[in-house]
Write a protein that holds these residues in place. Structure first.
Motif, PDB file in Angstrom:
ATOM      1  N   ASP A 195       0.810  -1.218   0.000  1.00 48.10           N
ATOM      2  CA  ASP A 195       0.000   0.000   0.000  1.00 48.10           C
ATOM      3  C   ASP A 195       0.846   1.272   0.000  1.00 48.10           C
ATOM      4  N   GLU A 196       2.158   1.152  -0.132  1.00 43.86           N
ATOM      5  CA  GLU A 196       3.030   2.328  -0.170  1.00 43.86           C
ATOM      6  C   GLU A 196       3.238   2.731  -1.634  1.00 43.86           C
ATOM      7  N   VAL A 197       2.688   3.886  -2.001  1.00 41.11           N
ATOM      8  CA  VAL A 197       2.700   4.329  -3.395  1.00 41.11           C
ATOM      9  C   VAL A 197       3.850   5.307  -3.610  1.00 41.11           C
ATOM     10  N   ARG A 198       4.595   5.044  -4.665  1.00 42.94           N
ATOM     11  CA  ARG A 198       5.737   5.883  -5.041  1.00 42.94           C
ATOM     12  C   ARG A 198       5.635   6.146  -6.530  1.00 42.94           C
ATOM     13  N   LEU A 199       5.742   7.415  -6.928  1.00 41.79           N
ATOM     14  CA  LEU A 199       5.621   7.789  -8.334  1.00 41.79           C
ATOM     15  C   LEU A 199       6.732   8.767  -8.696  1.00 41.79           C
ATOM     16  N   PHE A 200       7.552   8.374  -9.671  1.00 41.86           N
ATOM     17  CA  PHE A 200       8.677   9.186 -10.120  1.00 41.86           C
ATOM     18  C   PHE A 200       8.649   9.301 -11.641  1.00 41.86           C
ATOM     19  N   ARG A 201       9.266  10.375 -12.144  1.00 40.86           N
ATOM     20  CA  ARG A 201       9.537  10.510 -13.576  1.00 40.86           C
ATOM     21  C   ARG A 201      11.042  10.484 -13.803  1.00 40.86           C
ATOM     22  N   GLN A 202      11.441   9.730 -14.812  1.00 42.02           N
ATOM     23  CA  GLN A 202      12.857   9.597 -15.148  1.00 42.02           C
ATOM     24  C   GLN A 202      13.074   9.930 -16.607  1.00 42.02           C
ATOM     25  N   CYS A 203      14.178  10.604 -16.906  1.00 40.96           N
ATOM     26  CA  CYS A 203      14.499  10.926 -18.295  1.00 40.96           C
ATOM     27  C   CYS A 203      15.995  10.867 -18.522  1.00 40.96           C
ATOM     28  N   ASN A 204      16.398  10.200 -19.575  1.00 44.07           N
ATOM     29  CA  ASN A 204      17.759  10.326 -20.095  1.00 44.07           C
ATOM     30  C   ASN A 204      17.730  10.043 -21.584  1.00 44.07           C
ATOM     31  N   VAL A 205      18.707  10.531 -22.302  1.00 48.04           N
ATOM     32  CA  VAL A 205      18.773  10.332 -23.748  1.00 48.04           C
ATOM     33  C   VAL A 205      20.158   9.820 -24.115  1.00 48.04           C
ATOM     34  N   ALA A 206      20.179   8.847 -25.022  1.00 47.67           N
ATOM     35  CA  ALA A 206      21.456   8.313 -25.484  1.00 47.67           C
ATOM     36  C   ALA A 206      22.282   9.437 -26.108  1.00 47.67           C
ATOM     37  N   ALA A 207      23.553   9.481 -25.754  1.00 49.65           N
ATOM     38  CA  ALA A 207      24.409  10.579 -26.200  1.00 49.65           C
ATOM     39  C   ALA A 207      24.763  10.435 -27.677  1.00 49.65           C
ATOM     40  N   SER A 208      25.205  11.534 -28.273  1.00 48.55           N
ATOM     41  CA  SER A 208      25.610  11.523 -29.682  1.00 48.55           C
ATOM     42  C   SER A 208      27.053  11.079 -29.847  1.00 48.55           C
ATOM     43  N   GLU A 209      27.811  11.041 -28.737  1.00 49.57           N
ATOM     44  CA  GLU A 209      29.211  10.618 -28.796  1.00 49.57           C
ATOM     45  C   GLU A 209      29.527   9.709 -27.619  1.00 49.57           C
ATOM     46  N   MET A 210      30.471   8.808 -27.824  1.00 46.84           N
ATOM     47  CA  MET A 210      30.920   7.928 -26.756  1.00 46.84           C
ATOM     48  C   MET A 210      31.742   8.716 -25.739  1.00 46.84           C
ATOM     49  N   PRO A 211      31.833   8.224 -24.500  1.00 44.53           N
ATOM     50  CA  PRO A 211      32.631   8.926 -23.488  1.00 44.53           C
ATOM     51  C   PRO A 211      34.104   8.946 -23.862  1.00 44.53           C
ATOM     52  N   GLU A 212      34.772  10.010 -23.435  1.00 44.35           N
ATOM     53  CA  GLU A 212      36.200  10.155 -23.718  1.00 44.35           C
ATOM     54  C   GLU A 212      37.009   9.461 -22.627  1.00 44.35           C
ATOM     55  N   GLY A 213      37.977   8.671 -23.049  1.00 44.97           N
ATOM     56  CA  GLY A 213      38.878   8.029 -22.106  1.00 44.97           C
ATOM     57  C   GLY A 213      40.075   8.912 -21.808  1.00 44.97           C
ATOM     58  N   PRO A 214      41.022   8.384 -21.019  1.00 42.31           N
ATOM     59  CA  PRO A 214      42.179   9.193 -20.623  1.00 42.31           C
ATOM     60  C   PRO A 214      43.226   9.351 -21.718  1.00 42.31           C
ATOM     61  N   GLY A 215      43.077   8.643 -22.839  1.00 42.35           N
ATOM     62  CA  GLY A 215      44.057   8.737 -23.913  1.00 42.35           C
ATOM     63  C   GLY A 215      45.096   7.637 -23.876  1.00 42.35           C
ATOM     64  N   GLU A 216      45.340   7.097 -22.668  1.00 42.13           N
ATOM     65  CA  GLU A 216      46.373   6.066 -22.549  1.00 42.13           C
ATOM     66  C   GLU A 216      45.899   4.740 -23.133  1.00 42.13           C
ATOM     67  N   VAL A 217      44.586   4.529 -23.172  1.00 36.40           N
ATOM     68  CA  VAL A 217      44.067   3.300 -23.786  1.00 36.40           C
ATOM     69  C   VAL A 217      44.488   3.236 -25.235  1.00 36.40           C
ATOM     70  N   GLU A 218      44.241   4.305 -25.956  1.00 38.03           N
ATOM     71  CA  GLU A 218      44.563   4.345 -27.372  1.00 38.03           C
ATOM     72  C   GLU A 218      46.075   4.191 -27.576  1.00 38.03           C
ATOM     73  N   ALA A 219      46.861   4.847 -26.714  1.00 37.56           N
ATOM     74  CA  ALA A 219      48.323   4.765 -26.830  1.00 37.56           C
ATOM     75  C   ALA A 219      48.812   3.341 -26.583  1.00 37.56           C
ATOM     76  N   ALA A 220      48.202   2.683 -25.579  1.00 35.97           N
ATOM     77  CA  ALA A 220      48.607   1.316 -25.256  1.00 35.97           C
ATOM     78  C   ALA A 220      48.255   0.370 -26.404  1.00 35.97           C
ATOM     79  N   VAL A 221      47.068   0.558 -26.979  1.00 39.43           N
ATOM     80  CA  VAL A 221      46.642  -0.303 -28.081  1.00 39.43           C
ATOM     81  C   VAL A 221      47.551  -0.100 -29.288  1.00 39.43           C
TER      82      VAL A 221
END
Length: 380
Positions: free
Chosen positions: A352-378
């Motif tokens: 009987d405990e009612v909880r109502l929320f609204r949530q919103c997010n949108v997929a980004a247009s670009e991938m997250p940026e890494g620290p740069g060392e990943v690309e250098a290591a690869v």
């Protein structure tokens, strides 16, 4: 000029929370460019922003605020994941007809809300996802972190930059003890939390807690996520701390998944860079990981080993003193930096405990940026 006031959260005694802020002096329904500039800077600085008394904010304004962080992105952050009946996300979200990027979540029967009629919401309970569960007689007094995660499809679509949550109806009046182990114990870590809290931890803090060797490992490692991860993981069960899955061989074989487009499989840096100040966040969805691509070219494919490595790296960051458990009040609008924090649903409600929320997010247009060392290591 914006009249916004940004006030860092005051952590409770004994807490080591070093993120979060409240925002006042901004009309979200009629947002100006100057106001948004303040919000953007504040979000990337503090990671979690709390706006009080925002019950009047419309679904349209909520989407517009969310979308301003990446105006060219319009797809809901999980894409068509919600359409998949086998997905672990399927029962937990409903869509507002007039604003399909905005979801309704919560618990209990709702007669009518923004074009949705006579529907019942279900607050995720750990017994449906964890390998073990708290005994029924302790269910209302004790709880667990349901699933530490980031909001992301992790297949095809780029992880959203920000998620917004608006509390419409909130049951009040009691707290629960959130435990990290199978059963309550005087020697086990625990945290007193408000009923139905959303828990947050800083992934920047998680990175800072690593040893220098582990920081180097994290900066030069990429995480490969499973295709259709929320279907793939659906038969699997979680650790009691909600931080990743047990390795029991229950994952669906790839042949049982919907058709796989190899180009949509995501291999992302283990560490993501803050777009404002360059700080590094240990940002991994622990339940969706499948392989690790190390800086020396080695690929760790043993799923149990992959999960053990990820859990060892992330576990210090969710210690009780580092968890911000938001005490929701009706009208709270919370923005969180989906590329800088992990979060988890928490709590067990009575019917009987009612909880109502609204949530919103949108997929980004670009991938997250890494620290740069990943690309250098690869490259090396």
């Amino acid at each position: 000029m914006s009249a916004a006031i940004i006030t860092p959260l005051t952590p409770p005694e004994g807490s080591k929370i070093d993120f979060g802020a409240t925002v006042s002096g901004i009309d979200v329904e009629n947002l100006t460019d100057a106001d948004f500039d303040v919000i953007r800077t504040a979000l990337f600085t503090h990671q979690v922003l709390v706006f009080k008394s925002q019950s009047h904010v419309s679904p349209k304004a909520q989407f517009q605020l969310t979308n301003r962080f990446d105006p060219s992105a319009t797809s809901y952050g999980h894409g068509k994941t919600l359409d998949a009946k086998r997905s672990v996300l399927h029962p937990d979200l409903k869509t507002i007809p007039s604003q399909p990027q905005v979801q309704v979540i919560g618990n209990g029967f709702i007669p009518s809300y923004h074009g949705l009629e006579n529907f019942t919401l279900r607050h995720p309970h750990h017994r449906t996802f964890h390998a073990t569960s708290i005994p029924p007689h302790l269910d209302l007094s004790h709880t667990r972190f349901y699933r530490w995660h980031i909001d992301a499809a992790l297949y095809g679509l780029a992880p959203p930059v920000v998620t917004t949550l608006l509390a419409v109806q909130v049951p009040r009046g009691r707290t629960q003890t959130c435990i990290y182990t199978d059963l309550p114990s005087p020697t086990s870590p625990s945290l007193t939390v408000p009923l139905g809290t959303t828990a947050f931890v800083s992934s920047y803090t998680s990175y800072s807690l690593l040893s220098p060797a582990d920081q180097l490992f994290a900066r030069t490692t990429r995480v490969e996520y499973a295709p259709h991860p929320y279907i793939w993981m659906s038969p699997s069960r979680s650790r009691p701390d909600g931080l990743g899955l047990l390795s029991e061989g229950k994952e669906l074989p790839l042949s049982s998944l919907p058709e796989i487009d190899e180009s949509k499989i995501q291999i992302l840096p283990m560490v993501w860079k803050n777009p404002l100040d360059g700080r590094l966040a240990l940002q991994i969805h622990p339940s969706a990981v499948r392989k690790l691509h190390l800086g020396n070219g080695t690929v760790v494919e043993d799923l149990k080993e992959v999960r053990e490595i990820v859990h060892r790296l992330q576990r210090p960051g969710i210690e009780p003193e580092r968890v911000y458990a938001h005490d929701w009040e009706e009208g709270d609008l919370v923005l969180f930096h989906n590329r800088g924090v992990l979060h988890s649903v928490v709590g067990a409600f009575a019917e009987d405990e009612v909880r109502l929320f609204r949530q919103c997010n949108v997929a980004a247009s670009e991938m997250p940026e890494g620290p740069g060392e990943v690309e250098a290591a690869v490259a090396a």
